[in-house]
Design a protein around this motif. Structure first.
Motif, PDB file in Angstrom:
ATOM      1  N   PRO A  61       0.844  -1.193   0.000  1.00  0.00           N
ATOM      2  CA  PRO A  61       0.000   0.000   0.000  1.00  0.00           C
ATOM      3  C   PRO A  61       0.881   1.245   0.000  1.00  0.00           C
ATOM      4  N   SER A  84      -3.878  -0.213  -2.294  1.00  0.00           N
ATOM      5  CA  SER A  84      -4.275  -0.893  -1.053  1.00  0.00           C
ATOM      6  C   SER A  84      -4.326  -2.388  -1.323  1.00  0.00           C
ATOM      7  N   THR A 106     -11.624   3.027   0.067  1.00  0.00           N
ATOM      8  CA  THR A 106     -10.599   2.541   0.992  1.00  0.00           C
ATOM      9  C   THR A 106     -11.204   2.169   2.336  1.00  0.00           C
ATOM     10  N   LEU A 145     -11.143  -1.278   4.485  1.00  0.00           N
ATOM     11  CA  LEU A 145     -10.809  -1.423   5.906  1.00  0.00           C
ATOM     12  C   LEU A 145     -11.922  -2.148   6.657  1.00  0.00           C
ATOM     13  N   SER A 173      -1.637  -3.224   6.690  1.00  0.00           N
ATOM     14  CA  SER A 173      -2.177  -2.055   7.379  1.00  0.00           C
ATOM     15  C   SER A 173      -1.112  -1.041   7.803  1.00  0.00           C
ATOM     16  N   GLU A 222      -0.645   1.365   5.224  1.00  0.00           N
ATOM     17  CA  GLU A 222      -1.934   2.056   5.070  1.00  0.00           C
ATOM     18  C   GLU A 222      -1.993   3.269   6.002  1.00  0.00           C
ATOM     19  N   LYS A 243      -0.090   5.994   4.605  1.00  0.00           N
ATOM     20  CA  LYS A 243      -0.824   6.555   3.489  1.00  0.00           C
ATOM     21  C   LYS A 243      -1.804   7.626   3.948  1.00  0.00           C
ATOM     22  N   VAL A 278      -7.510   2.504  10.866  1.00  0.00           N
ATOM     23  CA  VAL A 278      -6.266   1.765  10.621  1.00  0.00           C
ATOM     24  C   VAL A 278      -5.523   1.522  11.936  1.00  0.00           C
TER      25      VAL A 278
END
Lengths: 375, 375, 375, 375, 375
Positions: A107, A120, A183, A187, A234, A237, A240, A267
């Motif tokens: 990711p 992702s 996104t 999740l 994750s 992530e 990100k 996250v």
């Protein structure tokens, strides 16, 4: 529950193509499926959809809906030409197109000149309960969001429903909100996956206390590896969302930031759960290993108690099974010193009594050592 | 003590609602209890209280007590309408309301435009000695603090007493002091919980040295998990106080900062204790596992000593239990080479003596190896 | 040496008072000892001392010695009134007074408006060789240093001697140097403690190689826990000196900074030694556990060798102890096939020879496997 | 190779002197050797050397060689007066002199007003293959470098040769280059030491696969401890070079920076090797412990196979060794049900055949379980 | 697969030359191969190549191709003179030349005045499946890239093909792009290596579940060490790309940055895979060790069940093998109390029945304990 925990095989990301190949060449994996394209053009007033399989349908729709935002959902990456057409039309760097096609990216979120690129991982348990780890990538340019998925599985049903139904933020805040919505839905799947892992861990632990067998080790390890996969997906992530929150790129609608912060919280919560489950796995393995040791101890105690009691008794019986002769069969000489006990009228009873005494003394000793209670 | 250590089951935080649902929708958990509202309006001169179950009582009180600070304590989250009313009246972001209702948040402290939002975890041993992990959240806006708790259990008796009795800081420093007072009371419970864990660890360790059995492992693991729960609750709590200390938001009364620093110290002390108890748990487990190994060694030594002594002796007895004939029963041929020992007048005594000798030599060898002392 | 290593019980810091109590209330622990006060007023020319038990003696001395620096040493915290009087006279925040009385603080260094507050841990082996972990706290205000200790044990004899004897820095650099001198003396004790731990570890390791028994595990664990206590005391100590070094508070005499840097180096050295000793402890435990495994292997080999040799032999002897009849006692029928070996003239010798052969072959096999050498 | 791996005893740094002693007092360790002084005064044109044992020879040389750089090498710290004289002459802080004499400092680099002070550890295998851990410290002031070593062992032969031979950087770049040259020579020794450790690890690992015995554990642990000593010496060394690189102190010749960067690279390489060797040690220990387990398994299998085969056979033999009478010796009553097998003409052969069958079945079972192949 | 996993021997980096040698002296390793030089001079229009073994061919080509970029590939480092010539001609710091010749550098990227210096590790499985760890270093100056490799193995075939074929970026973006192209090709090899490690891990794990033997431990350890080697090579590689990305050195063409970011992503992906494989290795070892324990348990259970059943039965048979006499052979006195069971008409059947009963009871107990199911 046993059969539901599959061996978590790691995908070994191989860079497609040969060593030293020119960067920016789109290499399509041999098992990639043919793409289908869904286009959702929307503004506060209306939602126009179309579908197709090549660049033409996209260009038509873009021309038709000039004052709409567009979500172009591409499922399947098996067509290099489509990627090249998109790259050419939107002026996307070939390195980005290569990343879209090479489905082993971590990711990430990269800002390029005039567009954004995000990757992702789509994690979920597949049809046969195996862990699926697909790639989701998306480009944001002007009022367009193009999303790329590896397979034809439908992830974003709920988003499409919201898009059709609501005239809320999803219709107003443009492609960056759409990116957030997709996104965050991904999740949500992580939460679902983790809940399943949690239930499995609970079941394994229940079994551990009820009737530990060696599948406990195997399954705990598989769940631990699932955790590792989720963690690998994750951690980046989080970076990100952090970058998106700090970015002042005009492509990210400021109204979306509050939602991004919410997703960031999700996250962090996922990472927190992963660490928690990893600790629980370790704890299960520790308990299991100590149980194996304890069971060994118990087995050894049974062996030792039985051996320690009967081996000396058998020896005593062996003594009186010896054939030392009281009378020499040839000379008929009487040898009264040879095993006189055998010729005592109550000899048998005395020996049985002696054996009982030895056995009781030993049981007493083991009792005092506490060997009859469990360790 | 044994029965007091319950298995620490992890709550698996599930996001209520379906995957991909619109963010900012309040989802009430099916087992949520109906809310009761207590309102405490206070200034340096007086304290006005009221209670009720809907938004009306709040609005009445706010109108009635214009120059007071307000603590609105809401216990029970089972009424989405109440949350929505509050959200509408105070202009709270729906994402915040969603977090209040979704009781699996990590502790956090967020500053929004015009109000503050904080989450903490209420940890304590419940009625059946199980670990309770409830959510406490609070909004600070203008002169109002609204606190939300999951259950009807009373946590803040002491704060209420201080509010009624004293005319001290609690009456003067506004809602941010009240927030501090509530959070610090929550931390007090952590100390209480940790003291109990410490006592349990002591008890387990005492048992370890007195009469280690396999519950030691189980209980130490449960206590370790309790530690993990406390750590997960206190780590973000530290960040929270840090952010509050560094924040220059006018909603945080500067006079409260010295108290926040004190609370920060408490959190650091809690984290320090948690790490300490985790190390003690590990140490107990190491000692326990080495004890299991030692016990195994001891068991094996008993088995080996007894076997090693008696098996050869039994073999000797077996030798002289063989039936090799001195005289053939059919031909009456005498065979003097067959087991002449059996026909020696003192044969029996010689064999007993030989056996004693063998046994003593072996005991001597094991003695020298130190097997009769404990490992 | 054995008896000198006491079980390191952790003090479970409990916040005195009830949950939710008002902060800043001085809570005296029930076992706190009554305070005694020593006052040392000094300047480059003279040293004036006085002693007493209440605030009066302090106020008298302060009035009497206007152009002196003062070190007020208070030993024993059993008098809330004294703390309150000091707090009132010097205008100390009640939260600080609470920290002084609540003897479970971590080392820290806080700057308040007009005064400084520092906490350290006094670690040493007590009279019965148990680990003592007392609190030392100190206030620096104007030209006054007030130090608080939990017990009447004398720690600072050497500082007092230097104060009486020398006209060096200690008389010139004011209360911040005095604070340094006291803290550095505390660190000296840490070195002493660590040297003792190091000696104990050496002794345990010597014993490990000479005659490992299960106290090795126990003692190593106790030493490891002592290390944990020292580490918990020294880590925040480092932060403390760091803050003091970076602080430009006028209460810290700039001439003291070079000494603080020296003390900082000492703390780092202590932390380094602690980590080192922890690694040595782990190494001792690893060796010990591998020794236990090896010993188990050795025991098992003895058992296996003896069993493997004698069990087959005993079986052979058992064969020839069977009573298959050559002649039926009733019919007198001769059955020459039943155990003819028993009626062979040299049968006994052949069997003995066969047994020897079997035994030698087995010994040979075990020899080749290397079981007679130690693992 | 065995004998070359000595037990790595830790030096327990004790602060000389009593607790609470005044800082800055030079305390000479009782076993410190008397100092010898070598002076090297050099510039691009010439090298003037002298030697002696007291401050006089230094002062003479400094007077004589006014436009030279000086390296004053002091080996042995057993003369407090010399240190005091140097301190007085160069105006060095007593705390620094104390650090020079107290040979348990960690590597560090401190900038003082007008001079620099650095400490390193001299690590090498001594004459009896024991690990020597001496202190090297140095002062840089003006054009003078004074180095202090604990013993008379010659470390810097190569530097002296370069100094005598070359007219290169060493003659031009002043005392900071000389400091670099000495420190880099010390690091060269670390490489030598690590190469030896690496060879030893290789040898231990070879032995592990060839004929693992319990010295493997012991020696791996000793090598691991050597690694710990090197790590403790090299970590702060890295910080030292970092500080020197970032420092803009005029005492550090800018032309030396490129060399310092090179030395910094060497330290990082050393740390990298240390971590690497630590991982190899752990790997060796893991393999060793799994080998011990496997060997135990193998031993147990031998025991179990032999016992499982012969114990039932011995039982069968025992059955037919029972003395149930076919004819009562007193009444002569015939009891045909008592052990008729004994009176069957081929009974003996049948029993032998049955035993063979039992043995073969068991061997077959164990064969199928794979017990005859190694685990 | 077994034979393909070679023992990963660590190269022990030794600094060539003697301790304390002057820095910047080029020391050629005794086994270094003689260099061959390939020169590629290119611009958008043409590619001119030449080859040779000394500096002359380089100088000629540089003179001939004035408006080209040059890649000078030097394979083999066995010629100090060549390095010195290059150093002199391009004015390279001797310390850099020393690093080129000393092939144990960690990857790094250093900016010097007017040129850049980078080091990477060439990792791949060699001809005999052993892990090769060569050094690749490169200098960038003006329009020249000089690369140095340890051996004559061809790594950069693909780059040469691209250089010959394409008129793309590789011909336009100068030596910094060429440096990127070479480094990225090296990283491609890492991916290849990791894919092989992944396959090996999979194979080991398959074997673990199918028929675990002790090679599992050995091979997992070797793969783990390969991981360590890759990690040591890739961690500093990441820092390298980071520095290059942040650098604004004019020698790095800004157009190359987007490629460097891509390479950076590759390094992060490699590190991620390494960590992943390390976790899988640990998991394999954990499962293996628990399998060894379980197998031990199983072995012990077989032994214990057989012993526990037959040892008491053998004892019973031993009892009735005793020779207590019913009639004294000398006096003919009848002793009816001696073993009357032997003279009961159905005594034999009763005893056999009793033995069967004992055996069944024991089997029942073990059945209930669950010993017949596997742990």
């Amino acid at each position: 529950m046993d059969k539901s925990i599959k061996r978590v095989k790691d995908i070994h990301p191989k860079r497609a193509g040969k060593i030293g190949d020119q960067p920016g060449i789109i290499k399509i994996a041999p098992d990639a499926v043919k793409p289908t394209i869904n286009i959702y053009s929307y503004n506060e007033k209306e939602l126009v959809t179309d579908k197709g399989t090549d660049i033409k349908v996209i260009l038509d729709q873009l021309k038709k809906c000039k004052d709409h935002d567009h979500w172009i959902q591409i499922k399947g990456l098996g067509d290099a030409a489509l990627l090249e057409d998109i790259g050419e039309h939107l002026k996307i760097n070939p390195l980005v197109l290569e990343d879209i096609a090479n489905v082993h990216q971590r990711p990430k979120f990269d800002e390029y000149d005039g567009y954004l690129f995000g990757v992702s991982r789509l994690l979920h348990y597949g049809r046969n309960n195996e862990l699926v780890n697909d790639q989701f990538s998306a480009l944001i340019k002007d009022n367009i969001l193009i999303s790329f998925e590896e397979s034809h599985v439908e992830y974003f049903e709920a988003v499409k429903t919201r898009l059709a139904a609501s005239a809320g933020s999803i219709r107003k805040l443009g492609p960056s909100y759409m990116y957030y919505a997709l996104t965050d839905t991904i999740l949500d799947r992580y939460f679902e996956l983790l809940a399943q892992v949690g239930d499995n861990l609970d079941a394994v632990e229940d079994r551990l206390y009820r009737s530990a067998d060696k599948t406990v080790m195997y399954e705990t390890q598989q769940l631990k590896r699932t955790m590792i996969v989720v963690r690998r997906a994750s951690w980046p992530e989080r970076d990100k969302f952090n970058e998106m929150l700090r970015s002042d790129n005009p492509l990210i609608n400021p109204g979306v930031k509050v939602y991004l912060r919410d997703a960031y919280d999700h996250v962090v919560q996922i990472m927190d759960m992963v660490e928690n489950y990893k600790e629980i796995s370790s704890s299960i393995m520790d308990i299991y290993l100590s149980m194996v040791s304890n069971r060994m101890n118990e087995i050894m105690k049974v062996l030792t108690i039985i051996s320690a009691i009967f081996i000396p008794l058998t020896f005593v019986a062996g003594i009186y099974g010896m054939n030392f002769a009281k009378v020499d069969p040839v000379t008929n000489k009487v040898m009264p010193d040879n095993m006189p006990e055998l010729y005592s009228p109550q000899g048998y009873y005395y020996v049985i009594a002696a054996m009982l005494f030895i056995a009781l003394v030993q049981i007493g000793i083991f009792w005092k050592k506490g060997w009859f209670s469990k360790l």
